[in-house]
Structures are given as structure tokens and as C-alpha cells.
Design an enzyme around this catalytic site. Structure first.
Site, mmCIF file in Angstrom:
data_model
loop_
_atom_site.group_PDB
_atom_site.id
_atom_site.type_symbol
_atom_site.label_atom_id
_atom_site.label_comp_id
_atom_site.label_asym_id
_atom_site.label_seq_id
_atom_site.Cartn_x
_atom_site.Cartn_y
_atom_site.Cartn_z
ATOM 1 N N GLU A 281 0.845 -1.210 0.000
ATOM 2 C CA GLU A 281 0.000 0.000 0.000
ATOM 3 C C GLU A 281 0.872 1.248 0.000
ATOM 4 O OE1 GLU A 281 -3.308 0.060 -0.496
ATOM 5 O OE2 GLU A 281 -3.064 -2.100 -0.680
ATOM 6 N N TRP A 284 1.708 1.948 -3.357
ATOM 7 C CA TRP A 284 0.665 2.641 -4.146
ATOM 8 C C TRP A 284 0.862 4.158 -4.036
ATOM 9 C CZ3 TRP A 284 -2.524 1.594 -7.947
ATOM 10 C CH2 TRP A 284 -2.927 0.279 -8.173
ATOM 11 N N TRP A 312 -20.402 13.596 -19.223
ATOM 12 C CA TRP A 312 -20.699 13.749 -17.796
ATOM 13 C C TRP A 312 -21.984 14.541 -17.624
ATOM 14 C CZ3 TRP A 312 -17.758 10.667 -15.051
ATOM 15 C CH2 TRP A 312 -16.437 10.409 -15.433
ATOM 16 N N ASN A 347 -10.579 3.394 3.128
ATOM 17 C CA ASN A 347 -10.265 3.239 1.699
ATOM 18 C C ASN A 347 -11.356 2.494 0.929
ATOM 19 O OD1 ASN A 347 -8.471 3.303 -0.668
ATOM 20 N ND2 ASN A 347 -8.401 1.103 -0.350
ATOM 21 N N TRP A 365 -15.264 13.167 -12.191
ATOM 22 C CA TRP A 365 -14.405 12.784 -11.072
ATOM 23 C C TRP A 365 -13.705 13.997 -10.453
ATOM 24 C CZ3 TRP A 365 -9.185 13.820 -11.781
ATOM 25 C CH2 TRP A 365 -8.749 13.994 -13.103
ATOM 26 N N TRP A 388 -8.799 8.972 -7.700
ATOM 27 C CA TRP A 388 -10.057 9.336 -8.374
ATOM 28 C C TRP A 388 -10.041 8.852 -9.814
ATOM 29 C CZ3 TRP A 388 -14.823 10.632 -7.031
ATOM 30 C CH2 TRP A 388 -15.035 11.028 -5.708
HETATM 31 C C1 LIG Z 1 -11.245 8.238 -4.342
HETATM 32 C C2 LIG Z 1 -10.030 8.090 -3.448
HETATM 33 C C3 LIG Z 1 -9.354 9.217 -3.011
HETATM 34 C C4 LIG Z 1 -8.218 9.082 -2.199
HETATM 35 N N1 LIG Z 1 -7.566 10.228 -1.767
HETATM 36 C C5 LIG Z 1 -6.462 10.112 -1.005
HETATM 37 C C6 LIG Z 1 -5.783 11.278 -0.545
HETATM 38 O O1 LIG Z 1 -6.142 12.415 -0.831
HETATM 39 N N2 LIG Z 1 -4.697 11.096 0.273
HETATM 40 C C7 LIG Z 1 -4.245 9.848 0.610
HETATM 41 O O2 LIG Z 1 -3.250 9.755 1.347
HETATM 42 N N3 LIG Z 1 -4.848 8.744 0.163
HETATM 43 C C8 LIG Z 1 -5.946 8.829 -0.631
HETATM 44 N N4 LIG Z 1 -6.575 7.686 -1.053
HETATM 45 C C9 LIG Z 1 -5.942 6.382 -0.825
HETATM 46 C C10 LIG Z 1 -6.366 5.642 0.463
HETATM 47 O O3 LIG Z 1 -7.754 5.629 0.577
HETATM 48 C C11 LIG Z 1 -5.769 6.262 1.727
HETATM 49 O O4 LIG Z 1 -4.383 6.450 1.564
HETATM 50 C C12 LIG Z 1 -5.996 5.341 2.936
HETATM 51 O O5 LIG Z 1 -7.376 5.108 3.112
HETATM 52 C C13 LIG Z 1 -5.414 5.994 4.168
HETATM 53 O O6 LIG Z 1 -5.708 5.235 5.305
HETATM 54 P P1 LIG Z 1 -4.545 4.516 6.122
HETATM 55 O O7 LIG Z 1 -3.458 5.484 6.409
HETATM 56 O O8 LIG Z 1 -5.190 3.839 7.267
HETATM 57 O O9 LIG Z 1 -4.036 3.465 5.047
HETATM 58 P P2 LIG Z 1 -3.259 2.098 5.214
HETATM 59 O O10 LIG Z 1 -4.125 1.040 4.647
HETATM 60 O O11 LIG Z 1 -2.751 1.911 6.576
HETATM 61 O O12 LIG Z 1 -2.041 2.268 4.190
HETATM 62 C C14 LIG Z 1 -0.770 2.804 4.583
HETATM 63 C C15 LIG Z 1 -0.422 4.000 3.715
HETATM 64 O O13 LIG Z 1 -0.288 3.617 2.343
HETATM 65 C C16 LIG Z 1 -0.754 4.670 1.511
HETATM 66 N N5 LIG Z 1 -1.881 4.184 0.711
HETATM 67 C C17 LIG Z 1 -2.778 3.230 1.059
HETATM 68 N N6 LIG Z 1 -3.646 3.016 0.046
HETATM 69 C C18 LIG Z 1 -3.306 3.859 -0.942
HETATM 70 C C19 LIG Z 1 -3.818 4.117 -2.251
HETATM 71 N N7 LIG Z 1 -4.860 3.431 -2.756
HETATM 72 N N8 LIG Z 1 -3.219 5.063 -3.002
HETATM 73 C C20 LIG Z 1 -2.155 5.753 -2.532
HETATM 74 N N9 LIG Z 1 -1.628 5.546 -1.293
HETATM 75 C C21 LIG Z 1 -2.183 4.618 -0.522
HETATM 76 C C22 LIG Z 1 -1.194 5.804 2.416
HETATM 77 O O14 LIG Z 1 -0.144 6.727 2.537
HETATM 78 C C23 LIG Z 1 -1.467 5.088 3.728
HETATM 79 O O15 LIG Z 1 -1.342 5.921 4.851
HETATM 80 C C24 LIG Z 1 -7.742 7.798 -1.853
HETATM 81 C C25 LIG Z 1 -8.443 6.662 -2.308
HETATM 82 C C26 LIG Z 1 -9.579 6.803 -3.078
HETATM 83 C C27 LIG Z 1 -10.288 5.576 -3.544
#
Ligand SMILES: Cc1cc2nc3c(=O)[nH]c(=O)nc-3n(C[C@H](O)[C@H](O)[C@H](O)COP(=O)(O)OP(=O)(O)OC[C@H]3O[C@@H](n4cnc5c(N)ncnc54)[C@H](O)[C@@H]3O)c2cc1C
Length: 485
Positions: A281, A284, A312, A347, A365, A388
Site C-alpha cells: 500500500e 501505491w 458527464w 479506503n 471525477w 479518483w
Molecule cells: C477516491 C479516493 C481518493 C483518495 N484520496 C487520497 C488522498 O487524498 N490522500 C491519501 O493519502 N490517500 C488517498 N486515497 C488512498 C487511500 O484511501 C488512503 O491512503 C488510505 O485510506 C489511508 O488510510 P490509512 O493510512 O489507514 O491506510 P493504510 O491502509 O494503513 O495504508 C498505509 C499507507 O499507504 C498509503 N496508501 C494506502 N492506500 C493507498 C492508495 N490506494 N493510493 C495511494 N496511497 C495509498 C497511504 O499513505 C497510507 O497511509 C484515496 C483513495 C480513493 C479511492
């Protein structure tokens, strides 16, 4: 300490530990002038949103007190970073400017101008890394291009040994002694608290380096072992919630990576799977910044250009229902209310609400991206735009457009007992599990017994899922596909 200082310009690196920029300034042996600049001009429409401003205020207070404990003072200024730095250099006779690299589309040009100004004045200008594990330029495909697909990108990253150890925070620092004028935190107008929609944030978040460290420790001690499965369940605290801390640089990805490796080594196998998924993650996040670096239009323009012609819709009424968590679809409403109340959303639910906006409501979006930008404490130019676009189907390595989430089935799969919905949509809490994700299908007597009156205590669905799905697929058919003539 007197003498001409080095300006340490804090950007998205609001920490003392594992901060290469700060460590280099300390090693240079010259007095340090720590500065933070709130620049609302250079990012244009991506100036920091409301929830981020709440976070930043607390984070700056935390950084300022850490510097004070070492005998220093964080100078706060407002304005375009280049102009502010030029003035600070002139006021203090600074010998150099050190800063951590930013990856926002508007940062590269600004960093070049700062370097050019320093060169013209004969000053030292040094830029450091730390926001990412891998610089975007370091990860290249076999044919020396940027990656467009996550899996080979992550494989490339995982093939590299990360042997660097996070740097400890400096124990001592020599600060520039002369008084330098700065704004107060209040002057920055970061968060006025009217209306105080962030009233609940302090119960859930502790911005700053110590809060970030604590979050990571808590996750590794309690949740990483089950992360592989629990990360998909919004009713469980199964993820790290490190995202705002990583966004503001209160903790580095290297610190997260090193602590996870250490936890794996100490746990002797029992957490391997969860830890590996967690690392993926974090990759990602790296992938999002890789994409942003090579496609700087990512926050505004579809990565797949054919989506520029997508038909849209504009529907302000339905958009307002989505924003306020009043769509009549419990899992969507729960997510949007969690976002409003806490500045964060799980997420899995982010994917569900985003799919509902761009596919069932067919609202662009970018409109959802902007709402998230204003309301998320982790609003992040790389992850938000890439995610997005991923959901909308127009991004790199995106979910195919025709895969349309059904919010009822998603709810039933990932919030089986409805605990998440009951927490955020309490007016439905009396419904039995069977109807918690589709209250309009409940018999009248069940609704009465649960105290639910559709259209009064809770909205009826604002769209028909089947019809909007068909309309979305028909709309998708109208856009020119890249392989079409
Ligand atoms: C529509 C949409 C918008 C989002 N906008 C953002 C945003 O503005 N900022 C943001 O940090 N994340 C965003 N995310 C990605 C993700 O949802 C969050 O990073 C995650 O929910 C953060 O929770 P956590 O720290 O508990 O994640 P954990 O599951 O603990 O993951 C650890 C770290 O990995 C990174 N990470 C995890 N999933 C993703 C992902 N899909 N893409 C990129 N990095 C990821 C984050 O830095 C996160 O803190 C978005 C996802 C979606 C679907």
C-alpha cells in the site's frame, strides 16, 4: 549563535527525525533559521483545503514546540515561497537555503527559480529527498520509460534493498540568534473554527511527529498481522491511519518501512503477510507520485485522453445529497458522514462513494476530487488524483469503467453486520442486518419497528441503481476508444 544563517525551509517534512535536510544543515555547522511558508498562491486551485488547514495548524504548533525545546524558533511567513525566501535572504544575509523536495506539479518550477536565485546571489542551495522511498527518476521500465502499471512498478521497487536507516533527530542545533519577524499561527488564518465542523477532529487525531510515531507503533503492535483481511472492513480499525501524517511529512515512508521490517523480524513470521500487504500500500503512494511526476496534468486531465469526451452530467442537487450523506444508500451516506465528521474515510468506502459519484450520478471525477481536497485531512495531490482517476476508469492501470460497484452488495460484503452504517447513519440503527444496506426493501412493519420513515427520517434512494448503471455503460460506449479508428 551569530553569523549568516542557513535557511531550513520546511515543506512537507514537518519532523525532526529522518529529515535529511535538517541533518545536513546541522552538519554544515552554520546557524540555522527554520522557516515555514504558507503559500496559497503558487498551487492555484490546489491551495490547501479546509481540513488540511486544520491539520497544518496543529502540526506547525507541534514542530514549533519541538524546535523550541532545542532553543530555536520556527519563523512562519505567508506569501509566494520564492518571494518570501528572497526577502528572508535579504533580511538575514543567509548563506544558503536547504529544503526537502516536493512533487506537486507546481513545485518543480518554483524549486528551479529558488536555485537560480541562490546561484545568482552566490548562495548555496540544496534540495533533499525523504517524502518518497524511491525518487520517480530512479524507477524506470526495461525500455527506460516511466511505469503506467502498478504491479511491475511495485516489483521493481521491491527488488531494491532498502538498507538506509532512518536518521535520528538532531540532539542539538545551533539556531540563528537574531530576531526575525514572522507571523503567528493565528495570523496564518489556517482554521477559524466557524462553523466548527472540525470540532471532533482532536478526539481522533494528534497531528505532529509524536502523534505519527504513536500511530505507527499502535498499528504495528496491534493490527498489522490481520491487515491483509481487516483493511477491507470499514467497521474494524484495521488500517494504520497514517495517511495525514505521511502527507505532511510528520513521518517518512522510510521510517514506516524500517519499523515494519523490524516488527516482521521480531514477530518471527506471524505478521509477514499483513506486513507485506501494508508495504504494497505504501508503494501505491509511491506509484501515485511516479505518475504525477511524469503526467503533471493528473489532477485535472484524464490519463486516458479519450475520457475527455465522456458525457458527464451536472446535477447540483444530487451532488449536494452525495456531499451531505443523504443519497439513500446507507454505505455511501455512512462514508460521506465519516468524512465530514473525522476528515478521513476508510479506503474501501472511498472507492464505493467515488464509484457512486462518477458512475451512478455520472458527475465528473474532478468534482469529487475537489470535495475530497477540501474535506480530507490527508488530501494529497498525488494519491487523491491518481485514486479518483483509478475509480473513474480513466487513470493509469485503472479499474475498468464498466466495473461498476453496487453499493448494496459492497455494503453486504464488507460491512456484513452493518456496524459501520449504524455508527454513521444512526437513524437506521434499529434495522435488522438483512435490510441495513437496503432499507427501502424492508416491509412496512420492520421500518415502523426500527423507527424509520423513508423520505422523512432517512431519504429514499436518489437514483435507481440498475437504470443509472445501464446509462453509464451506454455513455461509456459513446467515447472513442484508443484502438478505434
Ligand atoms: C477516491 C479516493 C481518493 C483518495 N484520496 C487520497 C488522498 O487524498 N490522500 C491519501 O493519502 N490517500 C488517498 N486515497 C488512498 C487511500 O484511501 C488512503 O491512503 C488510505 O485510506 C489511508 O488510510 P490509512 O493510512 O489507514 O491506510 P493504510 O491502509 O494503513 O495504508 C498505509 C499507507 O499507504 C498509503 N496508501 C494506502 N492506500 C493507498 C492508495 N490506494 N493510493 C495511494 N496511497 C495509498 C497511504 O499513505 C497510507 O497511509 C484515496 C483513495 C480513493 C479511492
Amino acid at each position: 549563535m551569530s553569523g549568516h544563517p542557513i535557511i531550513v525551509w520546511f515543506t512537507q517534512d514537518l519532523r525532526l527525525s529522518d529529515n535529511a535536510c535538517l541533518s545536513a544543515a546541522v552538519a554544515a555547522g552554520r546557524p540555522i533559521l527554520p522557516v515555514y511558508i504558507l503559500d496559497d498562491t503558487t498551487p492555484g486551485e490546489f491551495a490547501m483545503g479546509g481540513a488540511s488547514r486544520w491539520w497544518l495548524r496543529q502540526s506547525l504548533a507541534s514542530l514549533a514546540s519541538s524546535l523550541e525545546a532545542l532553543g530555536g524558533r520556527l519563523v512562519l511567513r505567508r506569501g509566494q515561497a520564492l518571494g518570501v525566501l528572497e526577502r528572508l535572504i535579504a533580511e538575514t544575509g543567509a548563506q544558503g537555503v536547504y529544503f526537502s523536495r516536493s512533487y506537486s506539479p507546481w513545485s518543480g518550477e518554483q524549486e528551479k527559480k529558488i536555485a537560480a536565485h541562490c546561484a545568482a546571489e552566490g548562495l548555496e542551495c540544496r534540495r533533499f529527498s525523504g517524502f518518497l522511498l524511491h525518487e520517480p527518476e530512479a524507477i524506470r521500465t526495461g525500455s527506460d520509460g516511466p511505469y503506467k502499471v502498478y504491479t511491475p512498478f511495485s516489483r521493481n521497487c521491491l527488488s531494491r534493498d532498502i538498507t538506509r536507516r532512518p536518521r535520528p533527530a538532531p540532539e542539538r542545533m545551533n539556531f540563528y540568534g537574531a530576531d526575525v519577524a514572522g507571523d503567528s499561527l493565528d495570523d496564518l488564518n489556517l482554521y477559524l473554527g466557524k462553523p466548527d465542523w472540525a470540532a471532533d477532529f482532536p478526539k481522533r487525531w494528534t497531528p505532529g511527529e509524536a502523534g505519527a510515531r504513536e500511530k505507527l507503533k499502535h498499528f504495528l503492535d496491534n493490527a498489522v498481522g490481520d491487515y491483509d483481511e481487516a483493511r477491507n472492513l470499514p467497521d474494524v480499525k484495521g488500517t494504520s491511519r497514517l495517511s495525514p501524517h505521511l502527507h505532511f511529512g510528520e513521518i517518512s515512508p522510510l521510517q514506516c518501512w524500517a519499523a515494519t521490517s523490524h516488527a516482521v523480524a521480531s514477530a518471527r513470521g506471524s505478521i509477514d503477510r499483513g506486513a507485506h500487504t501494508f508495504e504494497k500500500e505504501i508503494l501505491w503512494r509511491e506509484f501515485s507520485y511516479h505518475l504525477l511526476h511524469y503526467w503533471p496534468d493528473l489532477p485535472n486531465e484524464p490519463f486516458k485522453p479519450e475520457f475527455a469526451d465522456f458525457p458527464w452530467l451536472q446535477d447540483d442537487e444530487k451532488l449536494a445529497c452525495w456531499q451531505q450523506g443523504k443519497t439513500g444508500f446507507p454505505i455511501v451516506d455512512a462514508g460521506m458522514r465519516e468524512l465530514w465528521t473525522t476528515g478521513w474515510m476508510h479506503n474501501r468506502v472511498r472507492m464505493i462513494v467515488a464509484s457512486f459519484l462518477v458512475k451512478n450520478l455520472r458527475i465528473p471525477w474532478q468534482v469529487g476530487e475537489q470535495w475530497f481536497w477540501d474535506t480530507l485531512v490527508d488530501a494529497d495531490i498525488g494519491s487523491n488524483s491518481a485514486s479518483w482517476q483509478w475509480v473513474a476508469g480513466c487513470g493509469a492501470d485503472a479499474a475498468p469503467y464498466f466495473r461498476i460497484f453496487n453499493p448494496i452488495l459492497q455494503g453486504e460484503k464488507f460491512d456484513k453486520r452493518g456496524g459501520y452504517v449504524r455508527r454513521w447513519v444512526p437513524e437506521l440503527s434499529g434495522l435488522p442486518d438483512k435490510f441495513i444496506h437496503k432499507p427501502w426493501q424492508a416491509p412496512a412493519e420492520v421500518l415502523v419497528a426500527a423507527g424509520v420513515e423513508l423520505g422523512a427520517t432517512y431519504p429514499r434512494p436518489i437514483v435507481d441503481l440498475g437504470e443509472t448503471r445501464d446509462a453509464a455503460l451506454a455513455a461509456y460506449k459513446t467515447i472513442r476508444k484508443p484502438d478505434a479508428a
